[in-house]
Design an enzyme around this catalytic site. Sequence first.
Site, PDB file in Angstrom:
ATOM      1  N   CYS A 180       0.806  -1.223   0.000  1.00 59.26           N
ATOM      2  CA  CYS A 180       0.000   0.000   0.000  1.00 59.26           C
ATOM      3  C   CYS A 180       0.838   1.272   0.000  1.00 59.26           C
ATOM      4  O   CYS A 180       0.495   2.251  -0.680  1.00 59.26           O
ATOM      5  CB  CYS A 180      -0.951  -0.008   1.189  1.00 59.26           C
ATOM      6  SG  CYS A 180      -0.135  -0.182   2.802  1.00 59.26           S
TER       7      CYS A 180
ATOM      8  N   HIS B  13      -2.759   0.566   6.744  1.00 57.77           N
ATOM      9  CA  HIS B  13      -2.961   0.804   5.316  1.00 57.77           C
ATOM     10  C   HIS B  13      -2.619   2.254   4.994  1.00 57.77           C
ATOM     11  O   HIS B  13      -2.614   3.129   5.873  1.00 57.77           O
ATOM     12  CB  HIS B  13      -4.416   0.509   4.949  1.00 57.77           C
ATOM     13  CG  HIS B  13      -4.653   0.348   3.473  1.00 57.77           C
ATOM     14  ND1 HIS B  13      -3.896  -0.478   2.670  1.00 57.77           N
ATOM     15  CD2 HIS B  13      -5.576   0.921   2.651  1.00 57.77           C
ATOM     16  CE1 HIS B  13      -4.345  -0.418   1.429  1.00 57.77           C
ATOM     17  NE2 HIS B  13      -5.363   0.428   1.384  1.00 57.77           N
TER      18      HIS B  13
ATOM     19  N   ASP C 106      -8.057   4.600  -3.425  1.00 55.54           N
ATOM     20  CA  ASP C 106      -7.159   3.560  -2.912  1.00 55.54           C
ATOM     21  C   ASP C 106      -6.495   2.861  -4.102  1.00 55.54           C
ATOM     22  O   ASP C 106      -7.054   1.928  -4.680  1.00 55.54           O
ATOM     23  CB  ASP C 106      -7.930   2.547  -2.070  1.00 55.54           C
ATOM     24  CG  ASP C 106      -7.001   1.631  -1.285  1.00 55.54           C
ATOM     25  OD1 ASP C 106      -5.797   1.602  -1.604  1.00 55.54           O
ATOM     26  OD2 ASP C 106      -7.477   0.951  -0.362  1.00 55.54           O
TER      27      ASP C 106
END
Length: 668
Positions: free
Chosen positions: A423, A467, A483
Site C-alpha cells: 500500500c 494501510h 485507494d
Amino acid sequence: MNPASNNAEAKTFGLFRRKRDEAPLDTRVFDLLCLTAAVVLVLHAIHLPPWLDAALMAVLALRWWQRRRKPGRAPVYLKLPLVVLLAATVIFHYGNIFGREPGSALAVGLLVLKLLETETARDAKVAVAFACFTLMAALLSDQGMVATFVVALGLLPAVASLRALQPARLPTSLPRELLPALGLLAAALPLSLLAFVLVPRLESPLWGAPPSGQARTGLSDGMSPGDFVDLLTDDRPALRASFDQGVPAPEQRYFRAYVMSHYDGRRWNSVPSGRAPVPVEAIDSIGYRIALEPTSQRVLPALDVPLEAPPNATLGSDHDITSSKPVQDPLTYELRSAVRYRLQPELDDFARRRALQLPEGFNPRALALAAQWKQAYGTRDAAIVAAALSLFHDGGFSYTLAPAPLGRDAVDDFLFGTHEGFCEHYASAFTVLMRAAGVPARVVTGYQGGYWNKLGQYLLVRQSDAHAWSEVWLDGRGWVRIDPTAAVRPERVSLGAAAAAAAAGQSEWQGAAWLRDLRNRWDVVNHWWSEGVIGFDALRQRGLLTPFGVRNTDTMTLSVLLAASSVAFALLGLAWALWRRRDEDPLRAALRTLERKLASAGVARRSSEGPQHYLQRAARALPGQRAQLDQLMRSYLDLRYAHQTPPPDPLRRFRRAVREFRPRHVVK
C-alpha cells in the site's frame, strides 16, 4: 533464686533460640525458592535482553547445584562484584535504572542474587516477598488475561515455599507441595476480587512514565515506501470498534490516522497547519465507539471522516484527531463520522499549494508521464485519476510484502523498474503522479478492513490491517478517497490484508486461515477482559452503585464497603475453620491417623485407654506387625513426653512411618 543463674539461663536460652532460628534451610525449601526465582525469570524473559536472561539463569543453576553439594552463603567477595556488575549492565543497556524495563531487569537480577545469601528461614521469607513484588512487575508490561493468569500461577511456588517453612512440615513431592498452595490461592480469590472492585483507584497509575522502548504501533506521522513491513506482519489487536447501527461495508472501513501533505522526495510527513477543521457536508453519518490499544502516540484513529473530537482531544484541519497526551493505556472514546460526505468543497490557495507541493530534482520519468496525462486530459482531473489507476491495474504491477529496495528516485524505480510493492508504494506513487499532473492530492495512513466478531458485536482491527491510501481534490466533490492498492489487489479492500497476502502467495506472513479465525474468535474474551478488568478505572468505580440509587460512590463509601466485606469474609473463614475442627498439634493428628487405620483393621481404641496401652494391645492383636507398632509407640512416647516441643526431624519421621503403615485385618 540466684540472679546470676537466671542471667545465665536467659543467655543460654537466647543462644539456643538464635541457633534454632539460624538453622540451615531444608533442601526442599531451597528447591522451591529456586523454582520461584526461575518462574519469575521466565515471566520476565521476553522483556529482558537474551544475554541477561542466560546469565541470570546460569547464576541460579550454579547456586542450586552448589548448595546441594555444600550448604552455605556465597562469599562477600563474590556477591558484591555481581551486584555492581548487574547495575552496570542495566545502565549500559537501558541508559539508566529508572522506568519499567530497566527497573524490572534490576529487580529480577537482585532476586537471583538474593539466593546467593539465602540460608535461613528469615532469608527465605525475604526472598519470597521480593519474588512476589518482582512477579507483579511483569503486569506493568502486559495486563492481558493470559498474562494475568500466568502471573497468578507464578505465585504457586512462592506460596508453597512459605508453607514449607512451617515447623514440623514433612517434605513431600513437588505436586504435593504445589496443590495446597493452589487451594490457598483459590481461597484468596474472593477477597482479591472484592479488593479489586472496592479499593479506591487513582486517576492515573503510579508508573505513569512511558516505557523506554519504541512505540507499540508502527503508524507514525511520517511514511516512506517500506516502513509498514514490520507492521503488516504484526497480528496484535490495534483497536476494536462497535457501532450504534449496522457495521459499515468493507469499502467504508477506513480508519483515518495521519494526513500527510509534505513530500521531500523520499518521505511523506504530516505537518499540522494550525488552521481550523475544513468544512464537511455529511450526507450519511454513523455513531460508534472505539477501544484503542496503547500506542505511546497521540493520534486517535477514527472512521473516515470524523465530525468531532472526543474529550481531551483535538480535531485537526484535515479531520485527523490528536489526543492531549500519548496513549499509554487502553483508551475508549465515542465518535461520529460521515461515511458519505463532501470534504472541503472549496479549496483555497494555501490548501491548493500545499496539496501540489513536489521537491525539485526527483523522479523525472514520473513527472514526464504525468505531464503527458495533463496534456491529454487537460482539466478533466477525474480522467487523470482513471489513467493512473489503469496503469496500476494493467501495467504488470504486483502486490507483495517483500518488495525490492528502491533508490533515490523511489517513485521512478517503482513505476518503471520493480513494479512490486504494497500500500505505501502505491499510495506514494499515485499521489506524486497526481500532483505532477496538477491534481491536488495527499497521502492518508491508518487502518483498513477488520474482522467482524458476531459474538462480541465489534469490529476487530489488527496492526496488520495498517494501510495507506490517497485523497485527491476534485472540483464539486471536494476531497475524494482513492485507494490505488485496490486497482492491483482488490482483495485488500474487500476481504482484508490476510486475503491480499494469501492471493499474492504470501500467506506465511499471516499464518494459516484456521489459526487466524481461531485468534479472531478468541479475541472476544480478551475484549471482555480489557473492558471489564483493564478498563475498570476510577470513573467506572465511582458509578459502581448507580444501579442501587447511589450516583457517585466516594472514597468513604468504598472504604466502608471494603471494611464490612472484609469482616464478613473473615467471619466466614473463622466459621469454616471452627467447623473443620483442625487439630493444631501435628503429633496428635498423626496419632489419630494411626488410630483410624487400626480401627479399620478391627482394633479400635477404648475411651479409657492411653496411647501406650492401646498400642501395646494393638501389637498383641497384630503379631505380624508387632515390631512396627512397638517402634511407633516408642517414637510417640519419646516425642510427647521427652521434649517440650517435638523436634522437627523426628516428628517428620514419625508422621512418615504412620503414613506408610498398612495394618492387616485381625483374624478372628
